[in-house]
Design an enzyme around this catalytic site. Structure first.
Site, PDB file in Angstrom:
ATOM      1  N   VAL A   1       0.819  -1.212   0.000  1.00 60.50           N
ATOM      2  CA  VAL A   1       0.000   0.000   0.000  1.00 60.50           C
ATOM      3  C   VAL A   1       0.855   1.266   0.000  1.00 60.50           C
ATOM      4  O   VAL A   1       0.312   2.368   0.000  1.00 60.50           O
ATOM      5  CB  VAL A   1      -0.967   0.014   1.211  1.00 60.50           C
ATOM      6  CG1 VAL A   1      -1.957  -1.121   1.106  1.00 60.50           C
ATOM      7  CG2 VAL A   1      -0.201  -0.064   2.522  1.00 60.50           C
TER       8      VAL A   1
ATOM      9  N   SER B   1     -14.601 -12.855  16.483  1.00 65.52           N
ATOM     10  CA  SER B   1     -15.501 -12.048  15.663  1.00 65.52           C
ATOM     11  C   SER B   1     -16.337 -12.870  14.693  1.00 65.52           C
ATOM     12  O   SER B   1     -17.168 -12.318  13.980  1.00 65.52           O
ATOM     13  CB  SER B   1     -14.711 -10.999  14.882  1.00 65.52           C
ATOM     14  OG  SER B   1     -13.784 -11.625  14.025  1.00 65.52           O
TER      15      SER B   1
ATOM     16  N   LYS C   1     -11.896  -5.034   7.325  1.00 74.72           N
ATOM     17  CA  LYS C   1     -12.974  -5.968   7.021  1.00 74.72           C
ATOM     18  C   LYS C   1     -13.965  -5.375   6.023  1.00 74.72           C
ATOM     19  O   LYS C   1     -14.422  -6.055   5.098  1.00 74.72           O
ATOM     20  CB  LYS C   1     -13.701  -6.368   8.313  1.00 74.72           C
ATOM     21  CG  LYS C   1     -12.852  -7.212   9.252  1.00 74.72           C
ATOM     22  CD  LYS C   1     -13.596  -7.548  10.530  1.00 74.72           C
ATOM     23  CE  LYS C   1     -12.737  -8.410  11.451  1.00 74.72           C
ATOM     24  NZ  LYS C   1     -13.427  -8.749  12.714  1.00 74.72           N
TER      25      LYS C   1
END
Length: 821
Positions: free
Chosen positions: A373, A692, A735
């Site tokens: 990135v 999660s 996410k």
């Protein structure tokens, strides 16, 4: 040209082809191997072979003469013949020959030089006349002379290691004085001048006298060499050899004018001229005085000299002028990177603070995000924007504390640590130092390098950082430290507390397109020696390349695919093809092969027991699918997919919660006795853990037990309790980026994570519809479809099922049954 004629014994004179020899002498009865490369010599060999004649081998006086005349050749040579010719494999035309000498010959005159050399040669048999004053018969004198030669030869062989058994046998088999002298002269005497003396002597007795003198001289040289070697080996042990070598080095330095005194004086001048604090200079002068008192050959002297030199290499008091122009910094950041709004804002804020307060300290930033990135390139851009020198330290896999703090000088081979070395490399005391991959530091018996970084990255302590090797306080307060990490949670908490963490999320589709068009494509064209006139990628082709051949958070794979297109054009260019290569959407498959990803692969139909979960990883968010199968059995719970302990506990909690709500969800009350439940997370080779996935497991199990399909375009994340509450989770930004990348339409998140949506990229918020759930009931109300859908809804595709909810809007969030914006 005169005709050549054969020579037989007794012939007075004949014209023969001539082979001039360089640096070697051919003796009668001797076989000699040598290379022939001159055209005249090759022609002479060819003529001799065609006429069946012999050749005259005569040595040159000067081996370097390329085209010898008569005066350049010895008077005496050997008449002989070529026994073997082998062509060399170097394509030069030269050959390797095996020549055999027959009898001495005297060069009378040179007849021709082109196309090959010929000469009038007279055979000269050995002269056997006794020397003046010799007594006795010729046979007795000859035997005595041969005995003397063999005795000198035997003494020589006792000391010479290069004499083979074949040479010894050849010498003792010789039956005549001439054969004996020629055998020894051609095999033992290696000096070219001595060989010319032997070949030019026709009288065998004078030749034997000369040979005895040569052998005696060579034997004496060998004996002296043996004595010298023996004395050296006996007198020199290890310390003496070192002393001898150092004395030689000292003598060489004196010859060159480089003495120890000069070294010490030069170091003292450098200490005086250095801009280090006066206290540091006093310590170095003390060390210099110690070095002067030591012997130059002492190892400690070398250690002290190296230490002083390393200290002086640091750029004490050298500071580069920093640029604090905010417009310039913005231009540089915008030029080098697309997107990364939060990072650019934080850098500009830091520069603004430095503009107001130049002495501000503690500027330590951590850039955290998945690979590709642009974390490292952002650090380079910051260095360019601030006008600082740039130095990079790779910390991946570092396990030794000494890598950071340096080795103590008591160790052999000690060197400064990487921090001090980075300052030396940058040549400035206020550079930008990039600590790359700080989350991948290790620890072992040699110490914990992460703990050593605590002082380095503390703005209140690093003004007097002390490296173990330098052992002088080094001011790091003016250094701008930037660290990078893929997983910020892998950084020790005490170290992470010293840094301001800036998250770099994965790129959206549009950002990847802009980066590829503005940065990656021009960069790869330049690196492959191409330009826009040779390769053009259309916008549609670039978008198809991103969607069909890459699926990543960063742009590294995308850059490699663009490089592959450039290589295709490079091949066309190398093959001589003209014209520009236009890459469109249709041209991608012939160039790069079939697309790896298709839009149809991103979603699955509405299915029973199949739910899209969301997971966080160090390289970005991922879509985590959960599958549940309910089978007749005895109530066994099977958990597969390389699950961690926390994830297994979350699945058991989901089963317990469902058992407490069987009547509400229309599930058989004794399902835990009559049904076996198998929960599986695909990609079993990849470890998975964390709480999660609780809402994902509950939804999948309820769907499998009730037969109600789960919407294929819905993804969810959240931890559950036994009372059915949905608790907040971490990594929401990553996410949601995964859900965006996988073309989901609705994302169910815990209500406690609603404030975190402010960190989610604007493009993601516009594309996705978020549902904030307080309880499991809120999740099931959105995710599950009726068990018996109406005919018109049978076989709904995900895109059609999504129409049942309000369309997503910018920041549109539904909490339970409420809608707010």
């Amino acid at each position: 040209m005169k005709n050549t004629e054969d020579i037989s014994r007794g012939a007075a004179e004949a014209v023969l082809p001539v082979i001039p020899l360089r640096g070697v002498v051919l003796f009668p009865g001797m076989t000699l191997h040598f290379d022939v490369g001159r055209k005249t010599s090759l022609a002479a060999m060819k003529a001799a072979g065609a006429n069946g004649s012999e050749l005259f081998f005569v040595a040159q006086k000067d081996p370097d003469t390329e085209d010898p005349a008569e005066t350049d050749l010895l008077e005496t040579g050997v008449i002989g013949s070529i026994r073997q010719i082998v062509r060399l494999p170097d394509h030069s035309g030269a050959v390797r020959v095996v020549a055999e000498g027959r009898i001495r010959g005297r060069l009378e005159t040179l007849c021709e030089t082109r196309p090959y050399m010929t000469a009038a040669v007279t055979e000269t048999p050995d002269d056997t006349a006794l020397p003046k004053g010799a007594e006795g018969s010729e046979s007795l004198y000859s035997a005595a002379a041969m005995f003397s030669v063999r005795r000198y030869f035997s003494e020589y062989c006792e000391h010479a290691q290069s004499i083979t058994q074949d040479i010894v046998q050849q010498v003792f088999k010789a039956r005549s004085p001439g054969d004996l002298t020629d055998a020894i002269g051609g095999s033992v005497i290696y000096d070219f001048f001595d060989q010319t003396l032997l070949i030019g002597e026709y009288n065998v007795y004078r030749r034997m006298e000369l040979l005895c003198m040569l052998l005696a001289r060579e034997t004496e040289i060998l004996i002296m060499d043996e004595d010298l070697q023996e004395k050296v080996n006996e007198a020199m042990d290890k310390n003496q050899r070192e002393y001898f070598l150092r004395e030689e080095l000292k003598a060489i330095n004196e010859e060159l004018g480089e003495t120890e005194a000069d070294d010490a004086a030069a170091l003292e001048a450098q200490i005086k001229a250095s801009r280090m604090p006066e206290a540091h200079k006093e310590k170095l002068r003390t060390e210099l005085d110690r070095m002067r008192r030591l012997a130059p050959a002492s190892p400690d002297s070398y250690v002290l000299r190296t230490y002083i030199e390393k200290c002086l290499e640091l750029p004490w008091g050298v500071y580069t002028k920093e640029s604090r122009s905010l417009p310039r910094a913005k231009r540089v950041l915008e030029r080098d990177h697309y997107g990364l709004k939060d990072v650019k804002e934080r850098i500009v804020e830091m520069l603004a603070a430095m503009l107001i307060a130049p002495d501000i300290k503690g500027q330590i930033i951590c850039l955290a995000g998945p690979p590709g990135v642009g974390k490292t390139s952002v650090a380079k851009s910051v260095a360019a924007a601030t006008g600082r020198k740039y130095a990079r330290i790779s910390l991946g896999g570092v396990r030794d504390e000494a890598e950071i703090r340096g080795h103590r000088r008591t160790y052999i081979g000690a060197i400064p640590g990487r921090i001090v070395s980075a300052l030396t490399e940058a040549g400035s005391m206020n550079p930008l130092i990039l600590l790359d991959e700080v989350d991948k530091l290790g620890a072992d018996v040699k110490g914990d390098p992460a703990s050593a970084l605590l002082e380095v990255l503390d703005g209140e302590q690093n003004a007097a950082f002390r490296d173990h090797y330098i052992d002088l306080p080094v001011d790091l307060s003016r250094v701008l430290f930037i660290t990078t990490a893929n997983d910020k949670y892998a950084i020790p908490e005490a170290l992470r507390d010293r840094m301001e963490v800036i998250d770099l999320p994965g790129y959206t589709f549009e950002e990847k397109f802009r980066i590829a068009k503005k940065h990656l494509l021009p960069k790869q064209l330049a690196s492959h020696g191409l330009d826009k006139t040779r390769l053009r990628v259309s916008d549609a082709g670039l978008r198809a390349l991103i969607s069909g051949y890459t699926r990543e958070a960063g742009v590294r794979v995308l850059e490699r695919k663009i490089a592959a297109l450039c290589r295709k054009e490079a091949v066309r260019l190398a093959e001589g093809e003209t014209g520009r290569l236009d890459v469109t959407e249709k041209e991608l498959e012939p160039l790069l092969g079939p697309a790896k990803y298709h839009p149809s692969d991103l979603q699955h139909p509405d299915s029973v027991g199949l739910v899209n979960g969301l997971a966080w990883t160090a390289v970005g968010g991922e879509l985590l699918t959960a599958e549940v199968a309910v089978l007749p059995g005895s109530g066994k719970l099977e958990l597969t997919g390389s699950l961690g302990d926390v994830m297994k506990e979350s699945a058991r909690a989901a089963i317990s919660f469902i058992r407490s709500r069987t009547q509400r969800y229309g599930i058989e009350a004794d399902f835990y006795k009559t049904k076996d439940i198998h929960i599986h997370f695909p990609e079993g080779a990849v470890p998975k853990d964390g709480p999660s996935a609780g809402v994902t497991v509950v939804t999948a199990v309820v769907s499998a037990l009730t037969g109600r399909p789960v919407r294929g375009d819905v993804a969810m994340t959240g931890e559950i309790t036994l009372r059915g509450r949905v608790l907040p989770i971490g990594g929401l930004r990553e996410k949601t980026m995964a859900a965006y990348r996988e073309e989901m339409r609705t994302v169910i998140i815990p209500k406690g994570n609603v404030p975190d949506l402010a960190e989610v990229d604007e493009a993601v918020r516009e594309k996705l519809h978020f549902v904030a759930a307080q309880t499991v009931d809120d999740v099931l109300a959105v995710a599950l479809l009726p068990a018996e859908p109406a005919p018109e809804n049978t076989g709904d595709k995900p895109a059609e099922a999504a129409k049942r909810l309000p369309p997503p809007g910018k920041d549109g969030i539904r909490i339970g049954n409420e809608q707010r914006s």
